[in-house]
Design a protein around this motif. Structure first.
Motif, mmCIF file in Angstrom:
data_model
loop_
_atom_site.group_PDB
_atom_site.id
_atom_site.type_symbol
_atom_site.label_atom_id
_atom_site.label_comp_id
_atom_site.label_asym_id
_atom_site.label_seq_id
_atom_site.Cartn_x
_atom_site.Cartn_y
_atom_site.Cartn_z
ATOM 1 N N MET A 220 23.150 4.402 -35.292
ATOM 2 C CA MET A 220 23.173 4.835 -34.071
ATOM 3 C C MET A 220 24.467 5.160 -33.288
ATOM 4 N N PRO A 221 24.617 5.797 -32.093
ATOM 5 C CA PRO A 221 25.867 5.987 -31.505
ATOM 6 C C PRO A 221 26.372 4.698 -31.139
ATOM 7 N N PRO B 185 9.742 -7.990 -35.448
ATOM 8 C CA PRO B 185 10.902 -7.490 -36.362
ATOM 9 C C PRO B 185 10.786 -7.446 -37.975
ATOM 10 N N ALA B 186 9.616 -7.736 -38.378
ATOM 11 C CA ALA B 186 9.594 -7.759 -39.764
ATOM 12 C C ALA B 186 9.783 -6.443 -40.425
ATOM 13 N N PRO B 187 9.045 -5.324 -39.899
ATOM 14 C CA PRO B 187 9.140 -4.130 -40.529
ATOM 15 C C PRO B 187 10.742 -3.544 -40.773
ATOM 16 N N TYR B 188 11.395 -4.054 -39.746
ATOM 17 C CA TYR B 188 12.871 -3.541 -39.784
ATOM 18 C C TYR B 188 13.576 -4.391 -40.968
ATOM 19 N N ALA B 189 13.199 -4.857 -41.677
ATOM 20 C CA ALA B 189 13.716 -5.415 -43.130
ATOM 21 C C ALA B 189 13.933 -4.385 -44.001
ATOM 22 N N ASP B 190 13.348 -3.382 -44.077
ATOM 23 C CA ASP B 190 13.521 -2.207 -44.784
ATOM 24 C C ASP B 190 14.397 -1.104 -44.735
ATOM 25 N N LEU B 191 14.668 -1.420 -43.265
ATOM 26 C CA LEU B 191 15.484 -0.259 -42.918
ATOM 27 C C LEU B 191 17.283 -0.511 -42.834
ATOM 28 N N LYS C 238 15.350 2.923 -46.690
ATOM 29 C CA LYS C 238 15.279 3.980 -45.588
ATOM 30 C C LYS C 238 16.183 3.676 -44.639
ATOM 31 N N VAL C 239 16.595 4.890 -44.120
ATOM 32 C CA VAL C 239 17.669 5.078 -42.969
ATOM 33 C C VAL C 239 16.997 5.506 -41.742
ATOM 34 N N ARG C 240 17.034 4.849 -40.570
ATOM 35 C CA ARG C 240 16.545 5.081 -39.356
ATOM 36 C C ARG C 240 17.401 5.510 -38.281
ATOM 37 N N VAL C 241 17.516 6.550 -37.878
ATOM 38 C CA VAL C 241 18.369 6.974 -36.785
ATOM 39 C C VAL C 241 17.796 6.392 -35.375
ATOM 40 N N ASP D 253 14.049 8.564 -41.163
ATOM 41 C CA ASP D 253 13.217 8.897 -39.940
ATOM 42 C C ASP D 253 14.218 8.665 -38.980
ATOM 43 N N ALA D 254 13.530 8.747 -37.420
ATOM 44 C CA ALA D 254 14.418 8.571 -36.353
ATOM 45 C C ALA D 254 13.144 7.757 -35.357
ATOM 46 N N GLU D 255 13.933 7.222 -34.629
ATOM 47 C CA GLU D 255 13.071 6.188 -33.535
ATOM 48 C C GLU D 255 14.026 6.305 -32.005
ATOM 49 N N LEU D 256 13.056 6.490 -30.963
ATOM 50 C CA LEU D 256 13.941 6.230 -29.637
ATOM 51 C C LEU D 256 14.170 4.952 -29.504
ATOM 52 N N LEU D 257 15.301 4.667 -28.781
ATOM 53 C CA LEU D 257 15.951 3.559 -28.669
ATOM 54 C C LEU D 257 15.125 2.427 -27.852
ATOM 55 N N ASP D 258 14.491 2.873 -26.762
ATOM 56 C CA ASP D 258 13.762 1.832 -25.981
ATOM 57 C C ASP D 258 12.470 1.309 -26.903
ATOM 58 N N ASN D 259 12.121 2.342 -27.433
ATOM 59 C CA ASN D 259 10.856 2.078 -28.437
ATOM 60 C C ASN D 259 11.125 1.182 -29.466
ATOM 61 N N THR D 260 12.425 1.035 -29.983
ATOM 62 C CA THR D 260 12.933 0.116 -31.010
ATOM 63 C C THR D 260 12.995 -0.985 -30.448
ATOM 64 N N CYS D 261 13.643 -1.403 -29.221
ATOM 65 C CA CYS D 261 13.761 -2.536 -28.510
ATOM 66 C C CYS D 261 12.595 -3.320 -28.420
ATOM 67 N N LEU D 262 11.459 -2.206 -27.903
ATOM 68 C CA LEU D 262 9.944 -2.913 -27.751
ATOM 69 C C LEU D 262 9.404 -3.449 -29.137
#
Ligand code: IPM
Ligand code: MN
Length: 335
Positions: A224-225, A214-220, A165-168, A199-208
């Motif tokens: 980003m800009p 961090p585990a779910p981010y291993a699939d991505l 998966k790619v996430r913006v 899919d896409a995610e808001l930056l502040d939410n990504t940080c949180l």
């Protein structure tokens, strides 16, 4: 002589010491690379910062460079040399992986993120002016062309490394036009890659979410800009132990520069105390990029073995080893 020539920009402060570790380990591992060291001390030409022509020629000729830290002036002075290099060679994608290192304890384990940062525009376009005294504007420049280029790269990268998966990561709720364009472009590019989820995610939410788990981010693959990538990649580095442990690669169509993202650490420069791991891991990314996979694997395994044992590690990691002792341990661990 069957060797590749690679440009070496040793950099400031601890740069030469950590570059020496890379050279020693590469020699011991019989990596078929010849180094071409170049000086990138900035020159002023028509009021603009430029790097010496010999350095430009070297990178252009060799296609690949390894770079240590270059000091960046704050708030004034010449444009950051780091940025000048990225711009000079049109290195449009900055790839920053962060993987937990066995033996180095942080509150997180199994971090395995990849962040791809647009590397040529956004707030880094360097367009700033004074409107009237006390009012300034700094332009965040976003173009469809540069967005499309880095987004396509991110999808291709996901395919290559097998991430589903790619996430913006964006803030199009506020930066409606600039991030909006980036996000719309992402949706268009995603259609070219039906095999990859998007899919896409808001930056502040990504940080949180990332510092929470961090585990779910291993699939991505995150893309980003520019400025968001600068900040979020430091956050990711923090999850695994800091910038002393994270590699990065600036990728362009013509050439690529692999670099440690940490600073030049003037306080410990010349003392043989610096940790060369970030530059070493960047050099491994470089070997992978060049197709020298076996050498890359061999050196990486040796580094992770030494770090996991935790006996011959540098002061920043809680050890007592000098830079050359750590490099020596890595050499011993090669086989
Ligand atoms: C990085 C650094 C650079 C940046 C600096 C040194 C100009 O922080 O590579 O992340 O802001 O991009
Ligand atoms: Mn940064």
């Amino acid at each position: 002589d069957g060797k590749y020539t690679v440009t070496l920009i040793e950099g400031d402060g601890i740069g030469p010491e950590i570059a020496q570790s890379v050279k020693d380990i590469f020699t011991a591992a019989k990596v078929p690379i010849k180094w071409e060291s170049v000086d990138v001390t900035p020159q002023l030409k028509d009021g603009r910062t430029v790097i010496p022509q010999e350095a430009i020629d070297s990178v252009t000729r060799n296609y690949v460079a390894l770079k240590g830290p270059l000091a960046t002036p704050i708030g004034k002075g010449h444009v950051s040399l780091n940025l000048t290099l990225r711009r000079t060679f049109n290195l449009f994608a900055n790839v920053r992986p962060c993987k937990s290192i066995a033996g180095y304890q942080t509150p997180y384990d199994n971090v395995d993120t990849v962040l791809i940062r647009e590397n040529t525009e956004g707030e880094y376009s360097g367009i700033e002016h004074i409107v009237v005294d006390g009012v300034v504007q700094s332009i965040k420049l976003i173009t469809r062309a540069a967005s499309e280029r880095v987004l396509r790269f991110a999808f291709q990268y996901a395919l290559e490394v097998g991430k589903p998966k790619v996430r913006v990561v964006h803030k199009a709720t506020i930066m409606k036009m600039s991030d909006g364009l980036f996000l719309r472009t992402a949706r268009d590019v995603a259609k070219e890659f039906p095999q990859i989820e998007f899919d896409a995610e808001l930056l502040d939410n990504t940080c949180l979410k990332m510092v929470t788990d961090p585990a779910p981010y291993a699939d991505l693959v995150l893309v980003m800009p520019n400025l968001y990538g600068d900040i979020l990649s430091d956050l990711c580095a923090g999850l695994i132990g800091g910038l002393g442990l994270t590699p990065s690669g600036n990728i362009g169509d013509e050439c690529s520069i692999f670099e440690a993202v940490h600073g030049s650490a003037p306080d410990i420069a010349g003392k043989g105390l610096a940790n060369p791991t970030a530059l070493l891991l960047s050099s491994i990314m470089m070997l992978q990029h060049m197709g020298l996979h076996q050498h890359a694997e061999q050196i990486q395994t040796a580094i992770f073995k030494v770090l996991a044992e935790g006996k011959t590690i540098t002061g920043d990691l809680g050890g007592k080893a000098k830079t050359h002792e750590y490099a020596g341990a890595v050499i011993k661990a090669l086989n």
